[in-house]
Write an enzyme that holds these catalytic residues in place. Sequence first.
Site, PDB file in Angstrom:
ATOM      1  N   ASN A   1       2.133   4.328   1.102  1.00 53.20           N
ATOM      2  CA  ASN A   1       1.982   3.842  -0.274  1.00 53.20           C
ATOM      3  C   ASN A   1       0.505   3.858  -0.685  1.00 53.20           C
ATOM      4  O   ASN A   1       0.121   3.235  -1.662  1.00 53.20           O
ATOM      5  CB  ASN A   1       2.548   2.420  -0.401  1.00 53.20           C
ATOM      6  CG  ASN A   1       1.869   1.453   0.559  1.00 53.20           C
ATOM      7  OD1 ASN A   1       0.967   1.851   1.320  1.00 53.20           O
ATOM      8  ND2 ASN A   1       2.259   0.197   0.533  1.00 53.20           N
TER       9      ASN A   1
ATOM     10  N   GLU B   1      -2.808  -3.582   0.251  1.00 53.54           N
ATOM     11  CA  GLU B   1      -1.635  -2.995  -0.381  1.00 53.54           C
ATOM     12  C   GLU B   1      -1.910  -2.639  -1.844  1.00 53.54           C
ATOM     13  O   GLU B   1      -2.901  -3.109  -2.420  1.00 53.54           O
ATOM     14  CB  GLU B   1      -0.471  -3.994  -0.290  1.00 53.54           C
ATOM     15  CG  GLU B   1      -0.016  -4.303   1.144  1.00 53.54           C
ATOM     16  CD  GLU B   1       0.801  -3.175   1.775  1.00 53.54           C
ATOM     17  OE1 GLU B   1       0.486  -1.995   1.579  1.00 53.54           O
ATOM     18  OE2 GLU B   1       1.776  -3.497   2.485  1.00 53.54           O
TER      19      GLU B   1
END
Length: 244
Positions: free
Chosen positions: A136, A143
Amino acid sequence: MQTLSFKNYEVLSDYMADIIANSIKNEPNLVLCMASGSTPALTCDLLVQKLKEGQVDYSKFTFLGLDEWVGLPPTNTGSCHYFFHKKIFEPLQLSPSQYFLFNALAEDLKDECSKMDKMISDKGGIDIMIVGIGMNGHIGFNEPGTSFTLLSHVAELDEITKSVGQKYFDGPVALGEGITIGLGHLMNTKKVFLMANGSKKAEVIKKTIEGPVTKSFPASIMQKHPDGCILIDEEAGSLLKKDK
Ligand code: GLP
């Protein structure tokens, strides 16, 4: 930002290991921060070999672990602790005073983050950081959505990270949070290398190099680093524009 492409994973890993070994040789007090995972696995093996064979004094450099899965004991074979003990600390017989990894079992994880931040500042900053890239676009456990200025912190893992992360473990593991060195530290590091290999990383490498710089794709921060370098094999670079 520089991009270097290598024929395959072996050549890429050898190049990376050479850079680290030479850096320790030239600067015995080097502060090195590294990610664990499949990508740097061979680099670690080759580094150990080069340091031993090259008769490099590796008794003074400092090793910092980039991240760890919260709640996992260091004995879990999928933990970053286990990886670095087996791949680096044991073969080189490093003194425990030479390395610092997040204690993912600590009751006070914020304090654990402060300890890492203090360690980095006491050492005068990180000289070399070597990171991988998640599916991702994450770096460490930074993140999507993470601020580019954050220091060490605890992160809620996203669904992709939780499912891709299962590959490190013998059986299914409940993953929830990660503790990580932040992108603020990455930006303050003198030299940063992001490594990727294999066709499964081709899409994220294309976004890292050719996409917009955005918090929603953390690895795009590499475009902003004054001395950032992307190291890829041919497969990971297969979707890049040809003039790259
Ligand atoms: C993991 C780690 C990262 C690592 C990345 C890629 O989740 N948190 O530090 O760099 O994902 O891992 P791999 O090299 O195994 O593909």
